[in-house]
Structures are given as C-alpha cells and as structure tokens.
Motif scaffolding. Structure first.
Motif, mmCIF file in Angstrom:
data_model
loop_
_atom_site.group_PDB
_atom_site.id
_atom_site.type_symbol
_atom_site.label_atom_id
_atom_site.label_comp_id
_atom_site.label_asym_id
_atom_site.label_seq_id
_atom_site.Cartn_x
_atom_site.Cartn_y
_atom_site.Cartn_z
ATOM 1 N N ALA A 74 0.866 -1.178 0.000
ATOM 2 C CA ALA A 74 0.000 0.000 0.000
ATOM 3 C C ALA A 74 0.901 1.226 0.000
ATOM 4 O O ALA A 74 2.051 1.167 0.448
ATOM 5 C CB ALA A 74 -0.923 0.016 1.217
ATOM 6 N N ALA A 75 0.402 2.332 -0.523
ATOM 7 C CA ALA A 75 1.189 3.559 -0.583
ATOM 8 C C ALA A 75 0.341 4.741 -0.142
ATOM 9 O O ALA A 75 -0.857 4.808 -0.444
ATOM 10 C CB ALA A 75 1.727 3.794 -1.999
ATOM 11 N N ARG A 76 0.973 5.662 0.576
ATOM 12 C CA ARG A 76 0.293 6.857 1.054
ATOM 13 C C ARG A 76 1.183 8.079 0.831
ATOM 14 O O ARG A 76 2.412 7.996 0.871
ATOM 15 C CB ARG A 76 -0.021 6.752 2.560
ATOM 16 C CG ARG A 76 -0.961 5.613 2.930
ATOM 17 C CD ARG A 76 -2.360 5.871 2.455
ATOM 18 N NE ARG A 76 -3.310 4.865 2.912
ATOM 19 C CZ ARG A 76 -3.657 3.776 2.219
ATOM 20 N NH1 ARG A 76 -3.082 3.544 1.041
ATOM 21 N NH2 ARG A 76 -4.527 2.932 2.696
ATOM 22 N N ARG A 77 0.536 9.215 0.618
ATOM 23 C CA ARG A 77 1.219 10.507 0.577
ATOM 24 C C ARG A 77 0.631 11.343 1.692
ATOM 25 O O ARG A 77 -0.601 11.421 1.846
ATOM 26 C CB ARG A 77 1.011 11.194 -0.775
ATOM 27 C CG ARG A 77 1.589 12.613 -0.852
ATOM 28 C CD ARG A 77 1.257 13.251 -2.196
ATOM 29 N NE ARG A 77 1.549 14.669 -2.237
ATOM 30 C CZ ARG A 77 2.720 15.201 -2.559
ATOM 31 N NH1 ARG A 77 3.721 14.394 -2.869
ATOM 32 N NH2 ARG A 77 2.907 16.503 -2.578
ATOM 33 N N VAL A 92 4.991 7.195 1.934
ATOM 34 C CA VAL A 92 5.192 6.009 2.762
ATOM 35 C C VAL A 92 4.696 4.790 2.007
ATOM 36 O O VAL A 92 3.611 4.819 1.417
ATOM 37 C CB VAL A 92 4.438 6.102 4.110
ATOM 38 C CG1 VAL A 92 4.927 5.009 5.051
ATOM 39 C CG2 VAL A 92 4.571 7.466 4.741
ATOM 40 N N SER A 93 5.475 3.726 2.020
ATOM 41 C CA SER A 93 5.067 2.464 1.426
ATOM 42 C C SER A 93 4.915 1.420 2.529
ATOM 43 O O SER A 93 5.711 1.382 3.474
ATOM 44 C CB SER A 93 6.092 1.995 0.391
ATOM 45 O OG SER A 93 5.665 0.811 -0.247
ATOM 46 N N PHE A 94 3.898 0.573 2.394
ATOM 47 C CA PHE A 94 3.576 -0.456 3.389
ATOM 48 C C PHE A 94 3.609 -1.833 2.730
ATOM 49 O O PHE A 94 3.302 -1.971 1.547
ATOM 50 C CB PHE A 94 2.197 -0.199 3.992
ATOM 51 C CG PHE A 94 2.066 1.112 4.704
ATOM 52 C CD1 PHE A 94 2.251 1.200 6.076
ATOM 53 C CD2 PHE A 94 1.771 2.275 3.998
ATOM 54 C CE1 PHE A 94 2.141 2.408 6.732
ATOM 55 C CE2 PHE A 94 1.664 3.494 4.652
ATOM 56 C CZ PHE A 94 1.847 3.564 6.023
ATOM 57 N N HIS A 95 3.940 -2.850 3.512
ATOM 58 C CA HIS A 95 4.084 -4.209 2.997
ATOM 59 C C HIS A 95 3.580 -5.185 4.057
ATOM 60 O O HIS A 95 3.833 -4.978 5.251
ATOM 61 C CB HIS A 95 5.558 -4.479 2.684
ATOM 62 C CG HIS A 95 5.851 -5.819 2.095
ATOM 63 N ND1 HIS A 95 7.000 -6.526 2.382
ATOM 64 C CD2 HIS A 95 5.136 -6.592 1.235
ATOM 65 C CE1 HIS A 95 7.000 -7.660 1.719
ATOM 66 N NE2 HIS A 95 5.878 -7.733 1.003
ATOM 67 N N HIS A 96 2.879 -6.255 3.626
ATOM 68 C CA HIS A 96 2.481 -7.261 4.613
ATOM 69 C C HIS A 96 3.672 -8.169 4.925
ATOM 70 O O HIS A 96 4.739 -8.065 4.304
ATOM 71 C CB HIS A 96 1.264 -8.057 4.131
ATOM 72 C CG HIS A 96 1.491 -8.896 2.905
ATOM 73 N ND1 HIS A 96 2.581 -9.716 2.728
ATOM 74 C CD2 HIS A 96 0.727 -9.063 1.786
ATOM 75 C CE1 HIS A 96 2.497 -10.356 1.595
ATOM 76 N NE2 HIS A 96 1.400 -9.960 0.982
ATOM 77 N N ASP A 97 3.521 -9.067 5.904
ATOM 78 C CA ASP A 97 4.650 -9.886 6.360
ATOM 79 C C ASP A 97 4.541 -11.330 5.896
ATOM 80 O O ASP A 97 5.088 -12.238 6.535
ATOM 81 C CB ASP A 97 4.752 -9.827 7.890
ATOM 82 C CG ASP A 97 3.501 -10.357 8.581
ATOM 83 O OD1 ASP A 97 2.543 -10.753 7.879
ATOM 84 O OD2 ASP A 97 3.483 -10.391 9.820
ATOM 85 N N GLN A 98 3.861 -11.578 4.774
ATOM 86 C CA GLN A 98 3.636 -12.944 4.315
ATOM 87 C C GLN A 98 4.611 -13.393 3.234
ATOM 88 O O GLN A 98 4.611 -14.558 2.838
ATOM 89 C CB GLN A 98 2.199 -13.071 3.787
ATOM 90 C CG GLN A 98 1.123 -12.650 4.774
ATOM 91 C CD GLN A 98 1.214 -13.405 6.086
ATOM 92 O OE1 GLN A 98 1.278 -14.625 6.091
ATOM 93 N NE2 GLN A 98 1.226 -12.683 7.198
#
Length: 268
Positions: A74-77, A92-98
């Motif tokens: 996911a990405a946010r500004r 900001v970039s987000f990543h799951h832990d799978q």
C-alpha cells in the motif's frame, strides 16, 4: 492523533523549551497519520521533505492521500500543514509480512555495549545540548572513540563513524506501528550532527532538509538498539548522514538517511 475528517488527523503540540518544532516529531506524526489509514501492513519505507519550519506550541494537521491499496503493498502521501503553510510532504510504502525470498544483511559492528558507553549529551555541540531536556524518556549513549579501533572509526577509508546505543524507557506495548513511529522520532535526534564529527565545532546554521527510512525487520525501541552513523559527504552547506540500526541479536532492522543544512552563519 486526533481525527479531523476523512483521512485528516491533527498531531498535538509537544511540550518543549524551543520555539521551533522538532523535525523528528513531524516525521513521527506524519508516519502515524499514514499508519492510521492502513490495515494488515507495516511501513517498510518513507521519504520525507521538510518545507517550512513549524511553531512548536501549535498542532499540525496531516492530510493523507491513499495512493494505492494492493494485496502486498500500500502507498500513502502525507502533507502536514500549520497556519495554512505546508510544512512537510512524505511518501510512505507499506508491505504485509507474508512474503519470503533470499535473505542477507550487513553484519553488526563489534563495538562495546551500552554498559560501556556514556551519555550522548557530552558529545553533542553546545548549541544542541538544551534539546536533551525534551528527551527524558530516551536513554542515548555514545561508544567513546578511545574504545574503538581505527578500523571501526574509519572503515575502508570512510568518514568517521559514530556508534550510539538507544532505548526508550517508557511502556511502548507491542504495536509495531508505534515502535516504527517512535524510531522515526528518535532518528532525527543525532543523524545531522554526524556530519560535524570531523570538524572543530564550526559556527553553523543547522536544519533537517530531508529524511528517509527503510524498515527491514520488526523493531522494538524499548530494547537496546545500536545505530552505526556516518557521513559520506558534506559540501556546499549541506551534509549527508547515514545510519544502520541493529538490535542486540545483531539483526539489521532499519536503515536511515538524512540530508541537512550545515551552512556557515553569515556575518553580514
């Protein structure tokens, strides 16, 4: 963080002896605002630019734009405003832990532990020591140079390294986002001053310009972390600092990068 509307949050003013907002507070609150709009993923990187100085006694409004929501990322500004002025922009970039794949990491330097290190205030420029009064819930210790080999101080001909042990002394709980935001706050405390280590306390104007973080593995700030800080370059009034953050198990958990203004004060 106080919700003000859809994807808009207010970061509270933080008590301080200073009139200008601390850059680490801005980074931490912007990251926290972004985290509040994401589920099932943790931040893995952020890139932040400081545009205007803030007034410490006043809150900051953060507007979050949802750039993308995918299965893995996911990405946010985020934009932060105070008194109608845009203070900061952050991606900001987000990543799951799978996910899984090849793994490697830079090894943790073999330096003395926190029990052999001393309060960082003794090593900071005189102009910055007052700021330590704002950080009473952080234990920050510097490994003295006399306890380090030349290889550790100047590995492979690089600029001087500074090794700091840090730990938050408050109850942080288990939320990974809270630990990431807390480390974002702390990461602005000491990085910029690394650019001055090889210089004789010049009379300079200092300010953070941009900030980046890569969260590589889960991190806890209420346990001792070692930050290996160094400055690859300084020139034209701008200094670049880097930092590798390790936990006590020797795992590289975060990489930091910051540019800052270190301009000689003008005499006229």
């Amino acid at each position: 963080m106080k919700p003000l509307g859809e994807d808009v949050f207010q970061g509270p003013a933080v008590p301080t002896a200073f009139t200008r907002t601390f850059g680490g507070q801005v980074v931490a609150q912007a990251l926290r605002a972004a985290l509040l709009t994401v589920e099932g993923k943790d931040a893995h990187s952020l890139h932040c630019y400081f545009l205007e100085g803030g007034v410490a006694a006043e809150p900051i409004d953060f507007h979050v734009e949802r750039i993308r929501d995918g299965r893995s990322f996911a990405a946010r500004r985020v934009e932060g405003f105070q008194n109608g002025k845009r203070m900061v922009i952050m991606s900001v970039s987000f990543h799951h832990d799978q996910d899984s794949g090849p793994e490697h990491a830079t090894s943790m330097p073999d330096v003395p532990g926190p029990e052999e290190s001393i309060d960082h205030v003794e090593f900071r420029p005189q102009s910055a020591k007052k700021r330590a009064l704002d950080w009473t819930d952080w234990d920050i210790r510097v490994v003295p140079n006399e306890k380090l080999s030349e290889e550790l101080l100047h590995p492979a001909g690089q600029a001087t390294h500074q090794y700091l042990w840090i730990k938050n002394t408050s109850d942080m709980g288990n939320d990974q986002g809270s630990h990431q935001a807390a480390l974002a706050y702390l990461s602005d405390m000491t990085l910029l001053y690394t650019t001055l280590l090889d210089h004789d306390n010049p009379d300079i104007q200092a300010a953070s310009l941009d900030h980046a973080m890569w969260f590589l593995r889960p991190v806890r700030v209420d346990e001792w972390l070692l930050i290996d800080q160094y400055s690859p370059s300084a020139g034209s009034g701008i200094g670049l600092s880097k930092g590798n953050v390790y936990n006590q198990r020797g795992e590289l958990v975060v990489v930091l990068s910051q540019e800052g203004l270190i301009r000689a004060k003008r005499t006229s």
